[in-house]
Enzyme design. Structure first.
Site, PDB file in Angstrom:
ATOM      1  N   TYR A 132     -10.503  -9.974  12.454  1.00  0.00           N
ATOM      2  CA  TYR A 132      -9.996 -10.098  11.091  1.00  0.00           C
ATOM      3  C   TYR A 132     -10.900 -11.033  10.279  1.00  0.00           C
ATOM      4  O   TYR A 132     -11.054 -12.206  10.611  1.00  0.00           O
ATOM      5  CB  TYR A 132      -8.547 -10.610  11.056  1.00  0.00           C
ATOM      6  CG  TYR A 132      -7.529  -9.646  11.652  1.00  0.00           C
ATOM      7  CD1 TYR A 132      -7.835  -8.297  11.856  1.00  0.00           C
ATOM      8  CD2 TYR A 132      -6.263 -10.063  12.004  1.00  0.00           C
ATOM      9  CE1 TYR A 132      -6.902  -7.409  12.402  1.00  0.00           C
ATOM     10  CE2 TYR A 132      -5.318  -9.188  12.545  1.00  0.00           C
ATOM     11  CZ  TYR A 132      -5.656  -7.864  12.745  1.00  0.00           C
ATOM     12  OH  TYR A 132      -4.741  -6.991  13.289  1.00  0.00           O
TER      13      TYR A 132
HETATM   14  N1  LIG Z   1      -3.032  -3.895  16.190  1.00  0.00           N
HETATM   15  C1  LIG Z   1      -3.546  -3.259  15.170  1.00  0.00           C
HETATM   16  O1  LIG Z   1      -4.363  -2.351  15.316  1.00  0.00           O
HETATM   17  C2  LIG Z   1      -3.143  -3.657  13.783  1.00  0.00           C
HETATM   18  C3  LIG Z   1      -3.483  -2.854  12.679  1.00  0.00           C
HETATM   19  C4  LIG Z   1      -3.062  -3.259  11.407  1.00  0.00           C
HETATM   20  C5  LIG Z   1      -2.324  -4.430  11.252  1.00  0.00           C
HETATM   21  N2  LIG Z   1      -2.037  -5.201  12.353  1.00  0.00           N
HETATM   22  C6  LIG Z   1      -1.234  -6.445  12.232  1.00  0.00           C
HETATM   23  O2  LIG Z   1      -0.075  -6.145  11.503  1.00  0.00           O
HETATM   24  C7  LIG Z   1       0.017  -7.008  10.373  1.00  0.00           C
HETATM   25  C8  LIG Z   1       0.707  -6.312   9.238  1.00  0.00           C
HETATM   26  O3  LIG Z   1      -0.025  -5.155   8.858  1.00  0.00           O
HETATM   27  P1  LIG Z   1       0.063  -4.601   7.390  1.00  0.00           P
HETATM   28  O4  LIG Z   1      -0.420  -5.610   6.419  1.00  0.00           O
HETATM   29  O5  LIG Z   1      -0.559  -3.254   7.393  1.00  0.00           O
HETATM   30  O6  LIG Z   1       1.670  -4.481   7.260  1.00  0.00           O
HETATM   31  P2  LIG Z   1       2.796  -4.096   6.291  1.00  0.00           P
HETATM   32  O7  LIG Z   1       3.714  -5.270   6.287  1.00  0.00           O
HETATM   33  O8  LIG Z   1       3.300  -2.772   6.701  1.00  0.00           O
HETATM   34  O9  LIG Z   1       2.152  -3.904   4.841  1.00  0.00           O
HETATM   35  C9  LIG Z   1       1.656  -4.909   4.045  1.00  0.00           C
HETATM   36  C10 LIG Z   1       1.670  -4.392   2.608  1.00  0.00           C
HETATM   37  O10 LIG Z   1       3.031  -4.340   2.175  1.00  0.00           O
HETATM   38  C11 LIG Z   1       3.175  -5.118   0.992  1.00  0.00           C
HETATM   39  N3  LIG Z   1       4.446  -5.847   1.044  1.00  0.00           N
HETATM   40  C12 LIG Z   1       4.899  -6.605   2.048  1.00  0.00           C
HETATM   41  N4  LIG Z   1       6.108  -7.102   1.735  1.00  0.00           N
HETATM   42  C13 LIG Z   1       6.405  -6.651   0.490  1.00  0.00           C
HETATM   43  C14 LIG Z   1       7.507  -6.818  -0.385  1.00  0.00           C
HETATM   44  N5  LIG Z   1       8.551  -7.564  -0.035  1.00  0.00           N
HETATM   45  N6  LIG Z   1       7.495  -6.192  -1.573  1.00  0.00           N
HETATM   46  C15 LIG Z   1       6.425  -5.421  -1.934  1.00  0.00           C
HETATM   47  N7  LIG Z   1       5.348  -5.247  -1.156  1.00  0.00           N
HETATM   48  C16 LIG Z   1       5.338  -5.845   0.047  1.00  0.00           C
HETATM   49  C17 LIG Z   1       2.032  -6.096   1.004  1.00  0.00           C
HETATM   50  O11 LIG Z   1       1.744  -6.465  -0.323  1.00  0.00           O
HETATM   51  P3  LIG Z   1       1.649  -8.018  -0.719  1.00  0.00           P
HETATM   52  O12 LIG Z   1       0.423  -8.516  -0.036  1.00  0.00           O
HETATM   53  O13 LIG Z   1       1.578  -7.983  -2.195  1.00  0.00           O
HETATM   54  O14 LIG Z   1       2.895  -8.664  -0.190  1.00  0.00           O
HETATM   55  C18 LIG Z   1       0.934  -5.307   1.663  1.00  0.00           C
HETATM   56  O15 LIG Z   1       0.254  -4.505   0.710  1.00  0.00           O
HETATM   57  C19 LIG Z   1      -1.420  -7.446  10.097  1.00  0.00           C
HETATM   58  O16 LIG Z   1      -1.512  -8.644   9.378  1.00  0.00           O
HETATM   59  C20 LIG Z   1      -1.949  -7.578  11.491  1.00  0.00           C
HETATM   60  O17 LIG Z   1      -1.565  -8.818  12.052  1.00  0.00           O
HETATM   61  C21 LIG Z   1      -2.424  -4.828  13.591  1.00  0.00           C
END
Ligand SMILES: NC(=O)c1ccc[n+]([C@@H]2O[C@H](COP(=O)([O-])OP(=O)(O)OC[C@H]3O[C@@H](n4cnc5c(N)ncnc54)[C@H](OP(=O)(O)O)[C@@H]3O)[C@@H](O)[C@H]2O)c1
Length: 323
Positions: free
Chosen positions: A57
């Site tokens: 990351y």
């Molecule tokens: N193992 C793997 O291959 C893998 C792959 C991807 C991710 N990950 C892990 O999973 C974590 C989460 O992944 P992700 O960021 O894709 O997850 P997510 O929580 O599904 O999506 C994040 C998105 O949702 C928005 N969001 C979150 N809460 C919100 C709310 N209350 N209202 C409106 N929008 C909201 C965020 O915008 P805002 O920023 O504006 O809140 C962001 O654009 C990563 O940080 C990482 O640690 C792991």
């Protein structure tokens, strides 16, 4: 905050794991050190004790930021997870994969960046088709014996691969994977068919990534690309909006959110919290307000008919994220 016991590890973790993929630089939607610090501190105030990062990351910046902020807190209280498989700050042939050489080198680098002697959960970020799983497990087993790693976990792979790894551990008396970090949300539920029955049988803790469909489930579907992160997801090829049932599910999330007077994100997270497959979704956000929304979602209750209504339009989609 609510807490749960993470699979067979015995560790008590918050039911919200804070995803750290958005800390660092490299994209407009990422948070710099000061902004990340504010978010992590608020998460700790709210009772979050579980953090997920990776060597890859922001090429290691995420680990550095997390480590710096946590250094102001009692390390014993925090559960820190990181990953290996893709290259991090170092970009050379042996910076990626799951060979003994890569694991030993990358683990040292991760611990340096985190400023820690031990990581609580060390996860393989994907399967490595070029290294026998026994070689990987022996290197991980040694890392546990050296005290650099407490528990090991895996992320996104085929269920038969995960089952094979567990079997090799058992046959050779090596540490076994105790967690599975996989893609799972209302518009991507392929893991229910093969992976979750394995996790249930083997007492493996489940940590869904992108639990909000990378933002798809947080706003009306026609607005998915309205944010920089949404545009990035489209460029990256995430297919959560493309499933035959996706739009209908998104609309049902909107409808239930309006009925209950909560946000769409809270409905989408409440679905995870009531889901027996799930231990702790890894929430990704760059906003303190959205983080607070996530914590409040622990209080949103969904009836069994609400759950059935949300799940009903889902139809199988091509497997994604096992690369
Ligand atoms: N193992 C793997 O291959 C893998 C792959 C991807 C991710 N990950 C892990 O999973 C974590 C989460 O992944 P992700 O960021 O894709 O997850 P997510 O929580 O599904 O999506 C994040 C998105 O949702 C928005 N969001 C979150 N809460 C919100 C709310 N209350 N209202 C409106 N929008 C909201 C965020 O915008 P805002 O920023 O504006 O809140 C962001 O654009 C990563 O940080 C990482 O640690 C792991």
């Amino acid at each position: 905050m609510e807490y749960t016991t993470l699979g067979s590890t015995g560790m008590e973790v918050s039911k919200i794991c804070l995803g750290c993929m958005s800390f660092g630089s490299g994209a407009d939607w990422m948070l710099d050190e000061d902004e990340s610090e504010e978010l992590i501190e608020r998460a700790i105030d709210l009772g979050v004790n579980f953090f997920d990062t990776a060597n890859t990351y922001s090429a290691g910046e995420s680990e550095e930021i997390l480590g710096d902020v946590l250094s102001h807190y009692d390390r014993d209280e925090q559960v820190v997870a990181t990953k290996v498989r893709f290259s991090g700050a170092n970009d050379h042939r042996n910076a990626e994969g799951l060979s003994r050489k890569t694991i030993e080198q990358e683990l040292e680098h991760s611990l340096d960046r985190l400023g820690m002697d031990t990581v609580d959960l060390y996860q393989i970020h994907r399967w490595d088709y070029d290294t026998p799983i026994e070689t990987t497990l022996r290197a991980l087993d040694d890392a546990v014996r050296r005290g650099q790693v407490r528990h090991i976990g895996a992320s996104s792979m085929w269920a038969h691969q995960f089952q094979e790894a567990l079997q090799v551990s058992d046959e050779r008396g090596l540490v076994r994977f105790e967690t599975m970090q996989n893609l799972y949300h209302l518009t991507y539920r392929e893991e229910e068919r093969e992976m979750y029955p394995v996790c249930d049988k083997e007492d493996v803790g489940v940590l869904p990534w992108s639990p909000l469909g990378a933002g798809y489930l947080t706003r009306p579907h026609e607005e998915f690309t309205a944010t920089e992160r949404g545009e990035h997801e489209l460029d990256y090829g995430t297919p959560y909006h493309e499933g035959p049932g996706s739009e209908e599910i998104n609309e049902r999330v909107q409808e239930l959110a309006a009925d209950k007077g909560v946000t769409m994100a809270q409905i989408a997270l409440a679905w995870h919290f009531q889901n027996d497959n799930v231990d702790a979704p890894i929430v990704g956000t760059s906003s303190v307000e959205h983080l607070e929304d996530a914590v409040e979602a622990l209080e949103v209750s969904l009836s069994s008919s609400d759950v059935a209504y949300l799940e009903e339009p889902y139809e199988p989609v091509p497997v994604f994220g096992h690369e």
